[in-house]
Design a protein around this motif. Sequence first.
Motif, PDB file in Angstrom:
ATOM      1  N   GLU A  31      -0.958  -6.344  -4.807  1.00  0.00           N
ATOM      2  CA  GLU A  31       0.080  -5.510  -5.432  1.00  0.00           C
ATOM      3  C   GLU A  31      -0.176  -4.026  -5.194  1.00  0.00           C
ATOM      4  O   GLU A  31       0.748  -3.266  -4.931  1.00  0.00           O
ATOM      5  N   ARG A  32      -1.431  -3.620  -5.292  1.00  0.00           N
ATOM      6  CA  ARG A  32      -1.761  -2.205  -5.058  1.00  0.00           C
ATOM      7  C   ARG A  32      -1.417  -1.792  -3.628  1.00  0.00           C
ATOM      8  O   ARG A  32      -0.904  -0.707  -3.391  1.00  0.00           O
ATOM      9  N   PHE A  33      -1.693  -2.687  -2.691  1.00  0.00           N
ATOM     10  CA  PHE A  33      -1.395  -2.373  -1.288  1.00  0.00           C
ATOM     11  C   PHE A  33       0.110  -2.421  -1.021  1.00  0.00           C
ATOM     12  O   PHE A  33       0.618  -1.700  -0.167  1.00  0.00           O
ATOM     13  N   MET A  34       0.836  -3.249  -1.790  1.00  0.00           N
ATOM     14  CA  MET A  34       2.300  -3.277  -1.664  1.00  0.00           C
ATOM     15  C   MET A  34       2.893  -1.944  -2.127  1.00  0.00           C
ATOM     16  O   MET A  34       3.823  -1.423  -1.512  1.00  0.00           O
ATOM     17  N   VAL A  35       2.349  -1.387  -3.211  1.00  0.00           N
ATOM     18  CA  VAL A  35       2.805  -0.082  -3.713  1.00  0.00           C
ATOM     19  C   VAL A  35       2.516   0.988  -2.663  1.00  0.00           C
ATOM     20  O   VAL A  35       3.385   1.807  -2.339  1.00  0.00           O
ATOM     21  N   LEU A  36       1.321   0.973  -2.102  1.00  0.00           N
ATOM     22  CA  LEU A  36       0.959   1.938  -1.061  1.00  0.00           C
ATOM     23  C   LEU A  36       1.926   1.859   0.121  1.00  0.00           C
ATOM     24  O   LEU A  36       2.424   2.885   0.597  1.00  0.00           O
ATOM     25  N   ASP A  50      11.338   5.050  -9.327  1.00  0.00           N
ATOM     26  CA  ASP A  50      11.964   4.836  -8.012  1.00  0.00           C
ATOM     27  C   ASP A  50      11.209   3.744  -7.261  1.00  0.00           C
ATOM     28  O   ASP A  50      11.806   2.819  -6.703  1.00  0.00           O
ATOM     29  N   ILE A  51       9.887   3.853  -7.241  1.00  0.00           N
ATOM     30  CA  ILE A  51       9.053   2.873  -6.548  1.00  0.00           C
ATOM     31  C   ILE A  51       9.209   1.502  -7.207  1.00  0.00           C
ATOM     32  O   ILE A  51       9.442   0.498  -6.534  1.00  0.00           O
ATOM     33  N   PHE A  52       9.110   1.477  -8.535  1.00  0.00           N
ATOM     34  CA  PHE A  52       9.214   0.212  -9.267  1.00  0.00           C
ATOM     35  C   PHE A  52      10.541  -0.485  -8.980  1.00  0.00           C
ATOM     36  O   PHE A  52      10.571  -1.675  -8.637  1.00  0.00           O
ATOM     37  N   PHE A  53      11.653   0.244  -9.101  1.00  0.00           N
ATOM     38  CA  PHE A  53      12.974  -0.382  -8.904  1.00  0.00           C
ATOM     39  C   PHE A  53      13.223  -0.758  -7.452  1.00  0.00           C
ATOM     40  O   PHE A  53      13.830  -1.787  -7.174  1.00  0.00           O
ATOM     41  N   THR A  58      13.731  -5.476  -3.908  1.00  0.00           N
ATOM     42  CA  THR A  58      13.400  -6.234  -2.698  1.00  0.00           C
ATOM     43  C   THR A  58      12.623  -7.514  -3.025  1.00  0.00           C
ATOM     44  O   THR A  58      12.076  -8.155  -2.133  1.00  0.00           O
ATOM     45  N   GLY A  59      12.553  -7.847  -4.305  1.00  0.00           N
ATOM     46  CA  GLY A  59      11.962  -9.122  -4.706  1.00  0.00           C
ATOM     47  C   GLY A  59      10.477  -9.086  -5.014  1.00  0.00           C
ATOM     48  O   GLY A  59       9.880 -10.127  -5.295  1.00  0.00           O
ATOM     49  N   SER A  60       9.860  -7.908  -5.002  1.00  0.00           N
ATOM     50  CA  SER A  60       8.429  -7.832  -5.341  1.00  0.00           C
ATOM     51  C   SER A  60       8.257  -8.023  -6.838  1.00  0.00           C
ATOM     52  O   SER A  60       9.045  -7.537  -7.632  1.00  0.00           O
ATOM     53  N   ARG A  61       7.199  -8.714  -7.196  1.00  0.00           N
ATOM     54  CA  ARG A  61       6.923  -8.958  -8.603  1.00  0.00           C
ATOM     55  C   ARG A  61       5.789  -8.065  -9.086  1.00  0.00           C
ATOM     56  O   ARG A  61       4.785  -8.546  -9.619  1.00  0.00           O
ATOM     57  N   VAL A  62       5.938  -6.776  -8.862  1.00  0.00           N
ATOM     58  CA  VAL A  62       4.924  -5.803  -9.269  1.00  0.00           C
ATOM     59  C   VAL A  62       5.359  -5.197 -10.597  1.00  0.00           C
ATOM     60  O   VAL A  62       6.515  -4.806 -10.755  1.00  0.00           O
ATOM     61  N   SER A  63       4.435  -5.114 -11.530  1.00  0.00           N
ATOM     62  CA  SER A  63       4.782  -4.565 -12.851  1.00  0.00           C
ATOM     63  C   SER A  63       4.857  -3.041 -12.791  1.00  0.00           C
ATOM     64  O   SER A  63       4.263  -2.404 -11.909  1.00  0.00           O
ATOM     65  N   ARG A  64       5.549  -2.491 -13.766  1.00  0.00           N
ATOM     66  CA  ARG A  64       5.655  -1.032 -13.866  1.00  0.00           C
ATOM     67  C   ARG A  64       4.256  -0.427 -14.076  1.00  0.00           C
ATOM     68  O   ARG A  64       3.927   0.601 -13.493  1.00  0.00           O
ATOM     69  N   ALA A  65       3.421  -1.088 -14.882  1.00  0.00           N
ATOM     70  CA  ALA A  65       2.053  -0.605 -15.140  1.00  0.00           C
ATOM     71  C   ALA A  65       1.246  -0.554 -13.844  1.00  0.00           C
ATOM     72  O   ALA A  65       0.500   0.405 -13.613  1.00  0.00           O
ATOM     73  N   THR A  66       1.410  -1.550 -12.990  1.00  0.00           N
ATOM     74  CA  THR A  66       0.700  -1.569 -11.705  1.00  0.00           C
ATOM     75  C   THR A  66       1.130  -0.391 -10.844  1.00  0.00           C
ATOM     76  O   THR A  66       0.302   0.259 -10.206  1.00  0.00           O
ATOM     77  N   TYR A  68       2.324   2.564 -11.896  1.00  0.00           N
ATOM     78  CA  TYR A  68       1.749   3.786 -12.470  1.00  0.00           C
ATOM     79  C   TYR A  68       0.248   3.880 -12.188  1.00  0.00           C
ATOM     80  O   TYR A  68      -0.251   4.927 -11.772  1.00  0.00           O
ATOM     81  N   ASN A  69      -0.475   2.793 -12.412  1.00  0.00           N
ATOM     82  CA  ASN A  69      -1.920   2.794 -12.191  1.00  0.00           C
ATOM     83  C   ASN A  69      -2.265   3.023 -10.719  1.00  0.00           C
ATOM     84  O   ASN A  69      -3.205   3.741 -10.392  1.00  0.00           O
ATOM     85  N   THR A  70      -1.498   2.401  -9.842  1.00  0.00           N
ATOM     86  CA  THR A  70      -1.741   2.562  -8.404  1.00  0.00           C
ATOM     87  C   THR A  70      -1.458   3.998  -7.983  1.00  0.00           C
ATOM     88  O   THR A  70      -2.207   4.580  -7.182  1.00  0.00           O
ATOM     89  N   LEU A  71      -0.402   4.598  -8.511  1.00  0.00           N
ATOM     90  CA  LEU A  71      -0.101   6.003  -8.188  1.00  0.00           C
ATOM     91  C   LEU A  71      -1.273   6.896  -8.590  1.00  0.00           C
ATOM     92  O   LEU A  71      -1.663   7.790  -7.834  1.00  0.00           O
ATOM     93  N   ASP A  72      -1.855   6.644  -9.762  1.00  0.00           N
ATOM     94  CA  ASP A  72      -3.019   7.436 -10.195  1.00  0.00           C
ATOM     95  C   ASP A  72      -4.171   7.298  -9.207  1.00  0.00           C
ATOM     96  O   ASP A  72      -4.817   8.278  -8.851  1.00  0.00           O
ATOM     97  N   LEU A  73      -4.427   6.068  -8.763  1.00  0.00           N
ATOM     98  CA  LEU A  73      -5.506   5.828  -7.799  1.00  0.00           C
ATOM     99  C   LEU A  73      -5.222   6.514  -6.459  1.00  0.00           C
ATOM    100  O   LEU A  73      -6.126   7.071  -5.837  1.00  0.00           O
ATOM    101  N   LEU A  74      -3.960   6.480  -6.041  1.00  0.00           N
ATOM    102  CA  LEU A  74      -3.581   7.095  -4.758  1.00  0.00           C
ATOM    103  C   LEU A  74      -3.675   8.619  -4.815  1.00  0.00           C
ATOM    104  O   LEU A  74      -4.022   9.263  -3.826  1.00  0.00           O
TER     105      LEU A  74
END
Length: 167
Positions: A31-36, A50-53, A58-66, A68-74
């Motif tokens: 999921e983190r790599f999908m956000v990236l 924007d990223i979440f929606f 596109t059918g990804s099952r990534v949570s809003r928390a993931t 936000y957390n991934t953005l912080d890591l990036l």
Amino acid sequence: MAHPAKEETIDLVKEIFRSHLKEHNQRQTPERFMVLEEIYRADGHFDADDIFFNMKDTGSRVSRATVYNTLDLLVECNLVQRHQFGKNQYYYERAYAYQQHDHIICKECGAVLEFCDPRIQEIKTMMEKIHDFNITGHSLHFFGACEDIENCTRREEIQKKQRAKVN
């Protein structure tokens, strides 16, 4: 067909992210790599929703928390830049392999225009010499309003997004 240079960049930022996660004992989840990937395939500025929606659409099952957390890591590993153009909303953009640029922000509709002017680099160089200082980066934002606010480029889009968040 995917653009080869963009794909190379995506492969490279994945490696940088993978190393950062490993170094900081963080899990390397798909999921983190999908956000990236979503961020590096997108253009311009975006907020976390924007990223979440986009991913949800596109059918990804990534949570809003993931997201936000991934953005912080990036942001932590300098693959994404965080900007606060308004009072309390953060916008993000890719940071790796993209030209330094500055921003003009409409305070009415939130539109963000990017520009690059070589004179800013000249000012940076001059300030380094005058102050005997090594400048490693800068952030320049001009705030104002679109010339024709009634036909503002993003006004309708932003209003639609705000209505969607309320519902």
